[in-house]
Scaffold this motif. Structure first.
Motif, mmCIF file in Angstrom:
data_model
loop_
_atom_site.group_PDB
_atom_site.id
_atom_site.type_symbol
_atom_site.label_atom_id
_atom_site.label_comp_id
_atom_site.label_asym_id
_atom_site.label_seq_id
_atom_site.Cartn_x
_atom_site.Cartn_y
_atom_site.Cartn_z
ATOM 1 N N ALA A 61 0.786 -1.179 0.219
ATOM 2 C CA ALA A 61 -0.090 0.060 -0.065
ATOM 3 C C ALA A 61 0.821 1.346 0.045
ATOM 4 O O ALA A 61 0.473 2.290 -0.569
ATOM 5 N N ILE A 62 1.808 1.370 0.663
ATOM 6 C CA ILE A 62 2.988 2.514 0.987
ATOM 7 C C ILE A 62 3.633 2.690 -0.644
ATOM 8 O O ILE A 62 3.688 3.832 -1.036
ATOM 9 N N ARG A 107 1.380 4.339 -3.257
ATOM 10 C CA ARG A 107 1.112 5.901 -3.227
ATOM 11 C C ARG A 107 1.944 6.533 -4.137
ATOM 12 O O ARG A 107 2.897 6.214 -4.406
ATOM 13 N N PRO A 108 1.256 7.731 -4.436
ATOM 14 C CA PRO A 108 2.064 8.726 -5.393
ATOM 15 C C PRO A 108 3.131 9.369 -4.735
ATOM 16 O O PRO A 108 3.053 9.552 -3.609
ATOM 17 N N LYS A 109 4.398 9.153 -5.332
ATOM 18 C CA LYS A 109 5.531 9.886 -4.911
ATOM 19 C C LYS A 109 5.627 11.053 -5.165
ATOM 20 O O LYS A 109 5.054 11.748 -6.203
#
Length: 55
Positions: A23-24, A27-29
């Protein structure tokens, strides 16, 4: 759920950690390099925290 004999069984904690990492990673960076990175490294500019001080 069927476990194959050659694969070790995954504990609930290991499964939760694997799902959390997935999930991490999904995520968009934030953008890397360029103007954005220079602004982040420089910190908050003097007038940015007081927008009412600008003309």
């Amino acid at each position: 759920m069927t476990d194959t004999p050659d694969a070790p069984a995954e504990t609930p904690i290991q499964k939760a950690l694997r799902l959390k990492k997935a999930a991490i990673d999904a995520r968009p960076k934030p953008p890397r390099g360029g103007k954005f990175q220079r602004e982040q490294a420089a910190g908050v500019q003097a007038g940015k925290s007081k927008p009412w001080m600008t003309r």
